[in-house]
Motif scaffolding. Structure first.
Motif, short mmCIF file in Angstrom:
data_model
loop_
_atom_site.label_atom_id
_atom_site.label_comp_id
_atom_site.label_asym_id
_atom_site.label_seq_id
_atom_site.Cartn_x
_atom_site.Cartn_y
_atom_site.Cartn_z
N ALA A 24 34.01 50.07 42.11
CA ALA A 24 34.62 49.35 41.23
C ALA A 24 33.43 48.87 40.35
O ALA A 24 33.59 48.94 39.07
N PHE A 25 32.27 48.35 40.84
CA PHE A 25 31.18 47.87 40.06
C PHE A 25 30.60 49.25 39.13
O PHE A 25 30.13 48.99 37.98
N THR A 26 30.53 50.23 39.95
CA THR A 26 29.97 51.36 39.36
C THR A 26 30.83 52.00 38.24
O THR A 26 30.45 52.21 36.76
N ALA A 27 32.18 51.95 38.45
CA ALA A 27 33.15 52.31 37.25
C ALA A 27 32.99 51.44 36.14
O ALA A 27 33.26 51.74 35.16
N ALA A 28 33.20 49.98 36.49
CA ALA A 28 33.08 49.19 35.31
C ALA A 28 31.64 49.30 34.27
O ALA A 28 31.80 49.36 33.14
N PHE A 29 30.56 49.39 35.01
CA PHE A 29 29.41 49.56 34.22
C PHE A 29 29.49 50.83 33.40
O PHE A 29 28.70 51.14 32.39
N ALA A 30 30.09 51.85 34.28
CA ALA A 30 30.00 53.43 33.52
C ALA A 30 30.79 53.37 32.22
O ALA A 30 30.67 53.96 31.32
N ALA A 31 32.03 52.47 32.49
CA ALA A 31 33.01 52.38 31.41
C ALA A 31 32.60 51.87 30.15
O ALA A 31 32.74 52.25 28.96
N ALA A 111 23.74 61.41 31.48
CA ALA A 111 23.35 61.11 33.03
C ALA A 111 22.77 59.78 33.08
O ALA A 111 23.04 59.26 34.37
N HIS A 112 22.15 59.44 32.12
CA HIS A 112 21.44 57.89 32.40
C HIS A 112 22.56 56.90 32.47
O HIS A 112 22.13 55.98 33.43
N PRO A 113 23.45 56.78 31.58
CA PRO A 113 24.24 55.65 31.78
C PRO A 113 25.03 55.73 33.14
O PRO A 113 25.41 54.77 33.92
N LEU A 114 25.47 57.03 33.79
CA LEU A 114 26.09 57.14 34.76
C LEU A 114 25.09 56.84 36.01
O LEU A 114 25.57 56.26 37.05
N LEU A 115 23.87 57.20 35.98
CA LEU A 115 23.04 56.74 36.91
C LEU A 115 22.66 55.14 36.89
O LEU A 115 22.62 54.52 38.05
N ASN A 116 22.56 54.49 35.66
CA ASN A 116 22.58 52.99 35.62
C ASN A 116 23.62 52.64 36.45
O ASN A 116 23.57 51.57 37.03
N ALA A 117 24.86 53.28 36.17
CA ALA A 117 26.11 52.38 36.83
C ALA A 117 25.97 52.64 38.31
O ALA A 117 26.42 51.52 39.01
N LEU A 119 23.37 52.83 40.14
CA LEU A 119 22.38 51.86 40.55
C LEU A 119 22.69 50.26 40.71
O LEU A 119 22.44 49.71 41.71
N LEU A 120 23.27 49.99 39.47
CA LEU A 120 23.98 48.79 39.36
C LEU A 120 25.01 48.37 40.46
O LEU A 120 25.21 47.26 41.17
N GLY A 121 25.82 49.50 40.67
CA GLY A 121 26.74 49.32 41.71
C GLY A 121 26.59 49.15 43.01
O GLY A 121 26.94 48.38 43.89
N ALA A 122 25.09 49.93 43.34
CA ALA A 122 24.60 49.80 44.49
C ALA A 122 24.14 48.39 44.80
O ALA A 122 24.16 47.53 45.91
N ALA A 123 23.44 47.89 43.73
CA ALA A 123 22.71 46.41 43.99
C ALA A 123 23.96 45.45 44.10
O ALA A 123 23.58 44.61 44.89
N LEU A 124 25.02 45.64 43.25
CA LEU A 124 26.01 44.54 43.62
C LEU A 124 26.94 44.50 44.72
O LEU A 124 27.46 43.64 45.41
N THR A 125 26.89 45.60 45.39
CA THR A 125 27.39 45.89 46.65
C THR A 125 26.59 45.30 47.60
O THR A 125 27.15 44.61 48.70
N ILE A 126 25.33 45.49 47.52
CA ILE A 126 24.32 44.66 48.58
C ILE A 126 24.62 43.07 48.29
O ILE A 126 24.78 42.45 49.22
N VAL A 127 24.86 42.54 47.22
CA VAL A 127 24.80 41.15 47.11
C VAL A 127 26.22 40.84 47.55
O VAL A 127 26.53 39.83 48.14
N SER A 128 27.34 41.58 47.56
CA SER A 128 28.56 41.31 47.90
C SER A 128 28.64 40.99 49.42
O SER A 128 29.20 40.03 49.82
N ARG A 129 27.87 42.05 50.04
CA ARG A 129 27.86 41.87 51.36
C ARG A 129 27.10 40.92 52.12
O ARG A 129 27.34 40.39 52.94
N ALA A 130 25.97 40.75 51.21
CA ALA A 130 25.14 39.54 51.65
C ALA A 130 25.34 38.21 51.22
O ALA A 130 25.13 37.18 51.99
N ALA A 131 26.10 37.94 50.24
CA ALA A 131 26.30 36.28 49.85
C ALA A 131 27.81 36.09 49.36
O ALA A 131 28.12 35.15 48.73
N GLY A 132 28.83 37.32 49.34
CA GLY A 132 30.21 37.28 49.26
C GLY A 132 30.39 37.76 47.85
O GLY A 132 29.80 38.05 46.68
N LEU A 133 31.80 38.20 47.49
CA LEU A 133 32.32 38.50 46.40
C LEU A 133 32.14 38.01 45.13
O LEU A 133 31.58 38.35 44.00
#
Length: 659
Positions: A24-31, A111-117, A119-133
């Motif tokens: 979800a986060f990856t798709a949002a930033f990519a879009a 490729a760069h915006p897709l890679l950015n998305a 990386l940001l998706g990964a970072a926010l997934t970690i935050v979600s697991r560690a501190a909540g959605l």
């Protein structure tokens, strides 16, 4: 090694929820990024500048030949090719197979915006697991607003990409340090990608990763054998990912021993310290931390204070993660201080520390996360959701997400003209680059490479920038023709014709022919008609030829020799004097040994050799090979193991009939 926070009931549900959040986060930033860059699907863009140099490496990656990263202005390659393989995969998928973009570089820019998305998706997934959605959504909003104002997502310049790589690394390190072994895989991926991006990231990634792993081990009671199978799997993923990224570095070092390692060590030893004391270092740190904001120190101090307060008052769930995020930010700041003081050669080059701005963004994210969890009632949640949606919409609509890079649209037409020249049948052209001409030179080389044409690049410095595929070694040549790419401030050598002018670069075909019977122009850069230094020379002197190896070679586009005997004369200075007698120079002309001359220690002298004139007519251009048996004598400053082996400085060369 225990998980620090409450976990959902079953592993399957946990994994599914994490993947949903990630997608979800990856798709949002990519879009968001793709919506601002729809021109990339219809308007062809042809690269120049550093993008052209990277594209030449991408072409090697598509052939699975690339084992190192992009070039450094210091004359070496960065450790790993991961980013370049991402671009190669995008070119293959989007341009070669799907045909959804009109030019290969458009695929790189996508490729760069897709890679950015991702990386940001990964970072926010970690935050979600560690501190909540809710905390993750607040962090996502902070990211979105920051990038909308600062513009890191609208660029495909590698320096900006490093920001996006280093940000999730710090978040993954904080999560692991807080005791979450499930994120070891993310730590391995982001840490390895960072090291592949830039050699200096070793200084940041290694100590911070060791800190995170030590904290994780301590929370598990320093067990050598984790009892939980999930922890074993996490460590296995960690080892596999690190091994995958280490493999190309090991292969490159083994196949080209010592590879880039020697260059890193030499550069570290030779890099002069930046001018200025601690005050200049601190100013550089604040400029990079705040993206050169005019607020500077007050902005940095305010965000740091807000992040610390957020960490101290954060609710129980996620508190340990938030505190470790602050700790990782502090470690990043310490590493950056050392890097700025010891590894940066010029404090005007703020781009060298662009990635350090991710620490400030982490501070903003922690503040946003703390605000998001201030209240739990429905009114607070509804109000914060509405406000957040409004801010997100404003950022998406007005943010700096459009990539305005225009490329060099005139280069394909020039490449077609050069590639169609019939002289390619006899051999490739020699190519010289001067000043800002490297901007257009790279653009032309990429387009020629895509058409199966490779000129010679005689300056080894540009063989690093534009890859070793353009070395003159071993390729046949039946005539000499020369292309030259020069900046606006470069002196214009004798020219046959001007081929094109674009982006501050003039591309010329130079005059190369020398008459027989007199002086042959010499110069280390090879732009003058006359002697073309193709191997073993320094390219730092415009008026002299300075060999730096035990052997060196020249090409001369010489008019036919009508004389029965010819005389080759050199005027040279022996340096450094290896002994009391001087420096010997052994000469071979068109493959025939024609003799040896000796230059005594002291002032420059002229020495000559006489040989049959028909030797000069055997090949065109004439090839002269010089051997320097006394170069690098241990009694001099440059020993036999030195890379640079000085012998003589040649100021004049002539070919004339023998008397």
């Amino acid at each position: 090694m225990t998980e620090p926070d409450a976990a959902p009931p079953t592993p399957c549900r946990r994994r599914a929820r994490s993947w949903v959040v990630f997608l979800a986060f990856t798709a949002a930033f990519a879009a968001v990024q793709l919506a601002h860059n729809t021109h990339l699907f219809s308007e062809p863009i042809y690269e120049d500048l550093d993008y052209a140099a990277n594209s030449l490496l991408v072409l090697k990656a598509k052939r699975l030949e690339l084992l190192h990263g992009h070039y450094s202005r210091m004359g070496f390659y960065h450790p790993g090719p991961a980013l370049l393989y991402v671009l190669a995969a995008a070119e293959w998928a989007l341009h070669d197979v799907a045909h959804v973009v009109p030019a290969p570089h458009n695929a790189h820019m996508l490729a760069h915006p897709l890679l950015n998305a991702v990386l940001l998706g990964a970072a926010l997934t970690i935050v979600s697991r560690a501190a909540g959605l809710r905390a993750a959504l607040a962090a996502a909003l902070a990211f979105l607003v920051y990038f909308a104002r600062e513009g890191q997502l609208n660029s495909h310049w590698f320096a900006q990409t490093f920001f996006l790589v280093y940000l999730p690394f710090q978040i993954a390190a904080a999560s692991v340090a807080a005791g979450r072994s499930a994120h070891l895989g993310w730590l391995a991926l982001t840490a390895s990608l960072a090291v592949h991006c830039h050699a200096s990231f070793v200084l940041f990634v290694v100590p911070i990763s060791l800190y995170a792993l030590a904290r994780l081990w301590a929370r598990g009671g320093f067990r050598v054998r984790p009892a939980d199978a999930r922890v074993w799997r996490s460590w296995a993923v960690f080892a596999a990912v690190v091994g995958l990224f280490v493999l190309p570095i090991v292969l490159h070092t083994a196949l080209n021993f010592p590879g880039e390692i020697r260059r890193y060590v030499e550069q570290r030893r030779l890099t002069p310290p930046p001018s200025g004391g601690p005050a200049e270092t601190a100013r550089f740190l604040v400029r990079t931390l705040t993206s050169d904001s005019p607020l500077g120190w007050p902005l940095a101090a305010g965000v740091v204070a807000g992040a610390v307060v957020s960490a101290l008052t954060f609710p129980a769930r996620g508190r340990r993660f938030v505190q470790q995020t602050v700790a990782v930010g502090a470690l990043s700041s310490g590493a950056m201080t050392y890097y700025a003081a010891r590894g940066v050669d010029d404090y005007q080059n703020v781009y060298l520390g662009i990635f350090f701005g991710s620490v400030l963004l982490l501070g903003w994210a922690l503040i946003a996360m703390r605000v998001a969890v201030l209240g739990r009632g429905p009114a607070w949640r509804a109000g914060s959701a509405i406000a957040g949606a409004g801010v997100a919409a404003w950022a998406c609509l007005t943010g700096l997400f459009h990539n305005p890079y225009p490329g060099a649209p005139d280069v394909p037409a020039l490449a077609e003209v050069v590639a169609a020249d019939p002289r390619w049948e006899g051999g490739p052209p020699l190519m010289t680059v001067d000043g800002d001409g490297w901007i257009g030179a790279g653009a032309l080389l990429v387009q020629l490479e895509r058409r199966g044409r490779r000129p010679w690049l005689i300056d080894p410095h540009y063989q690093v920038i534009f890859t070793d595929a353009f070395r003159p070694d071993g390729r046949p040549i039946s005539g000499l023709w020369q292309l030259d790419a020069a900046g606006e401030d470069s002196p214009a050598p004798p020219t046959r014709r001007v081929l094109a002018r674009f982006r501050g670069t003039t591309v010329r075909e130079l005059e190369t022919r020398c008459p027989f019977g007199g002086s042959v122009p010499v110069g280390g850069r090879g732009r003058l008609p006359g002697a073309k230094p193709i191997a073993g020379w320094s390219f730092s002197d415009d008026g002299n030829l300075i060999p730096v190896r035990a052997r060196a070679a020249l090409l001369i586009d010489l008019a036919p020799c009508p004389a029965r005997a010819a005389r080759l004369a050199l005027r040279a200075l022996a340096m450094p004097p290896p002994n009391g007698t001087g420096q010997r120079v052994r000469v071979t002309v068109n493959g025939e040994d024609v003799g040896e001359m000796t230059f005594p220690a002291g002032p420059a002298t002229e020495q000559g050799l006489v040989f049959a004139g028909d030797v000069l007519n055997r090949k065109s251009p004439v090839r002269i090979d010089l051997a320097f048996p006394d170069a690098g004598d241990p009694s001099g400053d440059h020993g036999p193991r030195a890379r640079t082996r000085l012998s003589v400085v040649i100021g004049e060369l002539s070919l004339s009939p023998a008397p």
